[in-house]
Design a protein around this motif. Sequence first.
Motif, short mmCIF file in Angstrom:
data_model
loop_
_atom_site.label_atom_id
_atom_site.label_comp_id
_atom_site.label_asym_id
_atom_site.label_seq_id
_atom_site.Cartn_x
_atom_site.Cartn_y
_atom_site.Cartn_z
N ASP A 66 -4.70 8.87 19.97
CA ASP A 66 -3.95 8.55 18.62
C ASP A 66 -3.02 9.40 18.02
OD1 ASP A 66 -5.28 10.95 17.79
OD2 ASP A 66 -7.20 9.92 17.44
N ARG A 67 -2.52 9.26 16.84
CA ARG A 67 -1.31 9.99 16.31
C ARG A 67 -1.72 11.61 16.17
NH1 ARG A 67 -0.73 12.51 11.53
NH2 ARG A 67 1.62 12.59 10.64
N ASP A 68 -2.86 11.99 16.02
CA ASP A 68 -3.10 13.42 15.70
C ASP A 68 -3.14 14.07 16.96
OD1 ASP A 68 -3.06 13.03 13.05
OD2 ASP A 68 -5.55 13.21 12.94
N GLU A 69 -3.54 13.36 18.11
CA GLU A 69 -3.78 14.10 19.21
C GLU A 69 -2.49 14.02 20.05
OE1 GLU A 69 -8.15 12.72 20.95
OE2 GLU A 69 -6.43 11.60 21.78
N ALA A 70 -1.47 12.80 19.70
CA ALA A 70 -0.22 12.80 20.47
C ALA A 70 0.52 14.06 19.83
CB ALA A 70 0.40 11.72 20.03
N LEU A 71 0.73 14.21 18.54
CA LEU A 71 1.46 15.29 17.83
C LEU A 71 0.94 16.62 18.20
CD1 LEU A 71 1.87 13.90 14.10
CD2 LEU A 71 3.50 13.84 16.04
N ALA A 72 -0.50 16.86 18.17
CA ALA A 72 -0.87 18.27 18.80
C ALA A 72 -0.38 18.55 20.37
CB ALA A 72 -2.38 18.28 18.54
N LEU A 73 -0.70 17.50 20.99
CA LEU A 73 -0.31 17.87 22.61
C LEU A 73 1.35 17.82 22.68
CD1 LEU A 73 -2.58 15.22 24.37
CD2 LEU A 73 -2.69 17.76 24.70
N THR A 74 1.96 17.12 22.15
CA THR A 74 3.45 17.13 22.11
C THR A 74 3.96 18.60 21.72
OG1 THR A 74 3.80 14.88 21.72
CG2 THR A 74 5.67 16.23 21.18
N ALA A 75 3.54 19.07 20.64
CA ALA A 75 3.80 20.52 19.94
C ALA A 75 3.48 21.48 21.16
CB ALA A 75 3.13 20.78 18.65
N ARG A 76 2.52 21.26 21.82
CA ARG A 76 1.81 22.40 22.53
C ARG A 76 2.30 22.44 24.02
NH1 ARG A 76 -4.22 21.64 23.47
NH2 ARG A 76 -3.70 20.46 25.20
N GLU A 77 2.40 21.03 24.49
CA GLU A 77 2.98 20.94 25.84
C GLU A 77 4.46 20.82 26.16
OE1 GLU A 77 1.20 21.50 28.16
OE2 GLU A 77 -0.96 21.59 27.33
N LYS A 78 5.26 20.34 24.97
CA LYS A 78 6.56 20.22 25.05
C LYS A 78 6.97 19.46 26.21
CE LYS A 78 7.36 22.96 21.38
NZ LYS A 78 7.43 22.38 20.16
N PRO A 79 6.34 18.14 26.53
CA PRO A 79 6.72 17.38 27.57
C PRO A 79 8.26 16.87 27.81
CG PRO A 79 5.71 16.14 25.94
CD PRO A 79 5.56 17.57 25.55
N ASP A 80 8.43 16.53 28.96
CA ASP A 80 9.99 16.01 29.04
C ASP A 80 9.97 14.48 28.66
OD1 ASP A 80 10.77 18.37 30.51
OD2 ASP A 80 9.58 17.49 32.15
N ILE A 81 9.04 13.77 28.98
CA ILE A 81 8.62 12.30 28.65
C ILE A 81 7.50 12.09 28.07
CG2 ILE A 81 8.50 9.93 29.72
CD1 ILE A 81 11.37 11.26 30.14
N ILE A 82 7.75 11.34 26.91
CA ILE A 82 6.43 10.89 26.10
C ILE A 82 6.35 9.34 26.59
CG2 ILE A 82 5.31 10.50 24.02
CD1 ILE A 82 6.79 13.00 22.96
N LEU A 83 5.39 8.85 27.05
CA LEU A 83 5.16 7.47 27.44
C LEU A 83 4.46 6.94 26.11
CD1 LEU A 83 4.56 6.61 31.16
CD2 LEU A 83 6.46 6.32 29.86
N LEU A 84 4.89 6.08 25.26
CA LEU A 84 4.22 5.80 24.05
C LEU A 84 3.83 4.29 23.89
CD1 LEU A 84 3.10 6.69 21.16
CD2 LEU A 84 5.67 6.25 20.41
N ASP A 85 2.46 3.86 23.84
CA ASP A 85 2.33 2.72 23.35
C ASP A 85 2.70 2.34 22.00
OD1 ASP A 85 1.37 -0.04 23.25
OD2 ASP A 85 -0.68 0.64 23.63
N LEU A 86 3.12 1.07 21.40
CA LEU A 86 3.64 0.72 20.23
C LEU A 86 2.29 0.53 19.39
CD1 LEU A 86 6.77 -1.00 20.15
CD2 LEU A 86 6.67 1.22 19.61
#
Length: 225
Positions: A42-62
Amino acid sequence: MPAGNSKAIRVLLVDDHSVVRTGLRLIIQGSAGMTMVGEAADRDEALALTAREKPDIILLDLDLGEDSGLAIISELLAAASEARVIILTGLRDPEVHRKAVLLGAMGLVSKEKAAEVLIKAIERVHAGEAWLDPSIMAGVLNVVSGKSKKGNRETEKIATLTNREREVVALVGQGIKSREVAERLFISETTVRHHLTSIFDKLEVSDRVELLIYAMRHGLASPPR
């Protein structure tokens, strides 16, 4: 490639279906040069992980259930400025796809495509190019076509481009970044930026994404493959 290898493409997966995430995880972990750095439902998990892990690629389901993937593209990119978003979608709404591109998505991949297509898309987007699935792009271009001005107006605007500007448009239309455009044309990045400013003004587009769509709509570039 081992997860600890710093050269591996670091991928974050955002999808609310656990079965889908499991399948995609196996595909990515089984691909040389890639590693999974996290999964979010979900949104909250996605934002938290993105901020922490700084991925190169984010595969996102709409479609994230109660959340909209479209609504969080900007937030994800703000949380990790170097990350690039690839939309993995089963939706057939070209207007939604167009909005995703305008919000900053660098890739659009249909869930119906083979695993090899997704892997290639990840590699190309990580390299700085755009990946727009031809079947999806056709719908996007039809939407843009319906919104564009008719008659000779576009032909007249295109005719004002210099030969060099057309070369720049063709490369940008492939999703290629300014640095590589400069290298291919043997000019400086500053010169590329000057050309882009002129092109934006002549074609009445506001940024590189709109230029990319415009270029493919009017035959100035071929869709990225």
